[in-house]
Scaffold this active site. Structure first.
Site: not given
Ligand code: CO
Length: 508
Positions: A263-264, A267, A293
């Protein structure tokens, strides 16, 4: 002053403001990773002084330059957009009085610390007075920004420029019934997925090695960023050349570190993919939180929970943990990481129930900002909603109202961007596939480069030159359309549960 000279002046001051902002971000990063609790009051003061210094630069230097630049037309479209977008952002910021900016920075820093202690001890009263103060300041802030219908609109606009509470409500109304139907279908059919093996013992060091392995493959540049550990995983982009991500490790749950990391990483790829040559200008900034996101969710869910992802990674994961995963099959892994099961914790929620976690936070924060709900009533209102949406009882506030950091940061209006991000991700996936051909074909070979390249071309390179809606239209030819998400989730779950669920609702 001649207009090109003025533009150069704008570039210089914008860079200075961004450098200062990066220093503040680094202090905040440190606060969440390495700083000890005893340093909090000093850190809060440091952040508040820097925030007011930053505000002065915007107000006294940058804003006057931008006001003058707005009188000119530039032939160069990027220059013109940079000016217009920067003007919009800064004009809003300077509506806040300097003493307010200081008070805000100090309060949220203290509130974050109180939240941490409250959460660790499951003691909401430790946090409540600070939360009350943050909400009061948030309403004051909305008043400075101005709004037409609801103060919440003004706050939402900070994270997702242009969107309104009504629009968010509309998106939620559209997905609520379909998601409940899917959830009912799965729960009524008593499908069995064995995911026990995810919760055996996985030593921390090896989990981190695997996280690093994934990060390298996905394209995270370790020369321009680093991975650390924190309670709440996050990404801090100080500049495209310095992107900090954190993950969290649970030795009793292998999915925690894997999916936090992916997830990160999503980003981070976005932050590292922004234009470093125009640092401080809108083109070098992320578009909005929902687009941000969309990047994390694209990698975490659309890619990281796909069958082909595990086709490539499962043998590797098994080589790190042969004693635990020796007997587990690829199919079991794919099913286990996609199991739908209502739970109390947002960040470990599956892709269906996740959005109910967001809806309930959205409803509660709207009520808090409108003054319809007090901070004293908040924990019971929270528990009530968890019961009605997910049918669960909340045993303590740590697993309930205290689980998320956001409100302590004063981030009201932030949560909806998570759901919007999932919707955007599904739409981007669809159009990426139209453009580059089968995504699975690349993923099963561990070749993520064509995916990154599409994102670079359609998302990263525009930075904040366009609104989320404009960017989405440029990349996909249409504005946000939640049916891509619904189609994605249905086809995923049909594969996971080996069912042939045909929704009665229209998804086109
Ligand atoms: Co996030």
């Amino acid at each position: 002053m001649e207009k090109e000279t003025l533009y150069n002046e704008f570039v210089k001051v914008a860079e200075k403001a961004a450098n200062l902002q990066a220093a503040m971000s680094l202090l905040a990063w440190d606060q969440e990773t390495y700083m000890k609790p005893g340093s909090i009051h000093r850190r809060a003061k440091q952040l508040s002084d820097l925030a007011s210094f930053h505000h002065q630069i915007l107000q006294l230097e940058l804003f006057p330059i931008l006001e003058s630049l707005m009188d000119y037309e530039f032939d160069h479209p990027i220059k013109q957009r940079n000016i217009e977008q920067a003007y919009k952002i800064v004009a809003k910021e300077v509506l806040l009085p300097e003493n307010f900016v200081k008070e805000w920075a100090e309060t949220v820093s203290e509130a974050q610390c109180a939240w941490q202690i409250a959460k660790a001890n499951s003691h909401y009263p430790t946090f409540e007075p600070l939360l009350r103060k943050v909400i009061q300041l948030a309403r004051q802030k909305a008043g400075y920004f101005g709004y037409e219908e609801s103060p919440y609109d003004a706050l939402l606009d900070e994270y997702e420029p242009g969107i309104t509470r009504k629009q968010v409500q509309h998106f939620f109304e559209t997905i609520k019934k379909p998601l409940l139907t899917i959830l009912d279908h799965i729960q009524n059919h008593e499908f069995f997925i064995d995911d026990q093996f995810l919760f055996y013992h996985y030593p921390k060091e090896k989990q981190l090695l695997f996280s690093n392995h994934i990060l390298t493959n996905l394209g995270f540049d370790f020369d321009r960023g680093r991975l650390d550990i924190s309670v709440h995983p996050f990404t801090m982009g100080l500049a495209p050349e310095d992107v900090r991500i954190t993950t969290r490790v649970d030795e009793k749950d292998i999915t925690m570190s894997i999916y936090s990391t992916i997830h990160e990483c999503g980003h981070a790829l976005y932050e590292q993919g922004l234009n470093p040559k125009m640092y401080g200008l809108p083109i070098s900034e992320p578009c909005s939180l929902s687009i941000h996101e969309s990047q994390s969710r694209f990698w975490e869910n659309n890619i990281g929970r796909s069958f082909t992802f595990w086709q490539f990674y499962f043998p590797i994961l098994r080589s790190y943990f042969p004693e635990v995963l020796g007997e587990v099959t690829l199919e079991q892994m794919f099913k286990a990481v996609n199991k739908v099961k209502p739970g109390l914790i947002r960040i470990s929620a599956d892709e269906v129930t996740y959005h109910f976690h967001i809806m309930l936070r959205f409803e509660l924060e709207c009520a808090l900002i409108d003054g319809e709900l007090t901070t004293d009533e908040l924990p019971s209102a929270w528990n009530e909603k968890i019961r009605s949406y997910l049918g669960l009882d909340v045993p303590n506030d740590t697993q309930g109202v205290l689980q998320d950091i956001h409100w302590s940061h004063g981030a009201f209006g932030y949560f909806p961007t998570y759901s919007l991000g999932s919707f955007y991700a599904a739409q981007f996936y669809h159009y990426m596939e139209k453009s580059i051909g089968s995504i699975d074909r690349y993923v099963k070979e561990g070749n993520f480069q064509p995916l990154r390249q599409w994102l670079q071309e359609h998302i990263f390179r525009y930075g904040r030159l366009y609104s989320s809606e404009e960017l989405c239209k440029k990349a996909t030819g249409e504005t946000l359309n939640v049916s891509y998400f619904l189609k994605y989730i249905i086809s995923k779950l049909n594969a996971v549960y080996e069912m042939n669920f045909q929704p009665e609702f229209q998804v086109d």
